[in-house]
Design an enzyme around this catalytic site. Sequence first.
Site, mmCIF file in Angstrom:
data_model
loop_
_atom_site.group_PDB
_atom_site.id
_atom_site.type_symbol
_atom_site.label_atom_id
_atom_site.label_comp_id
_atom_site.label_asym_id
_atom_site.label_seq_id
_atom_site.Cartn_x
_atom_site.Cartn_y
_atom_site.Cartn_z
ATOM 1 N N LYS A 131 6.692 -12.089 -8.022
ATOM 2 C CA LYS A 131 5.717 -11.539 -8.956
ATOM 3 C C LYS A 131 6.411 -10.976 -10.193
ATOM 4 C CE LYS A 131 2.944 -7.911 -10.359
ATOM 5 N NZ LYS A 131 3.063 -6.461 -10.575
ATOM 6 N N ASP A 183 -0.484 -10.812 -7.760
ATOM 7 C CA ASP A 183 -0.309 -9.593 -6.980
ATOM 8 C C ASP A 183 -1.460 -9.487 -5.974
ATOM 9 O OD1 ASP A 183 -2.551 -8.729 -8.361
ATOM 10 O OD2 ASP A 183 -1.359 -7.706 -9.867
#
Length: 218
Positions: free
Chosen positions: A121, A139
């Site tokens: 991420k 996320d």
Amino acid sequence: MRTKKEAQDAIRVMGTLFPEAECELNFRNPFELLIAVVLSAQCTDALVNRVTKHLFEKYRDPKAYIAVPLEELQHDIRSIGLFRNKAKNIQSLCYTLLEKHGGNVPQTREELEALAGVGRKTANVVLSVAFGIPAIAVDTHVERVTKRLGICRWKDTVRQVEDTLMKKLEKETWGDAHHRLIFFGRYHCKAQSPRCPNCPLLDRCREGQKRLKKQTTG
DNA sequence: AACTCGGGGCA
DNA sequence: TGCCCAGAGTT
């Protein structure tokens, strides 16, 4: 699975809920963005900004972070959760930048993910925001919202969610889509208590209808 | 896949 | 007060 048109329209509607969605991390260069994203794991942007406001004045480059004892850096970020690990990661990360990248932030996913405290991420955020390299950062909010809306499948891995979004959304809109999904997930389509009753997407959300039905019958 | 780290935010 | 969390690393 929803069509591209349905997915794009759903995300467009999210933008009408939070038109002033401007809570982003503060940074002035790729290095500050990298530090801010590493710090942001499991806590809010607002909290990170509160810390980096002072942090970025004291520490301006990788050398500055490794010039102080670990305890001092930990103390400087102690209002953030996981601060012990994050301080260690940042010093380790800065060593790597100096030793292998001439003190600069690398621009490939492989090199970024090799840095301490940097996962998929964080790497995607740095690639897309700092360097303009197409990538979608998934996320927990993005994952939850896209699955509830049927844009992705429940059993999809983070990697599959990424691929699906890249296929269904126009590249130019990836950045905006990311922010809309984040805000929609954080403030409306919340993990535990989603606000389904007055959701503009309720008519096309199987999960929301299921939840409302369960609420009224139970 | 399941666990750990952790202070802040929120009910 | 007690629960949850805008991830990543380890086992």
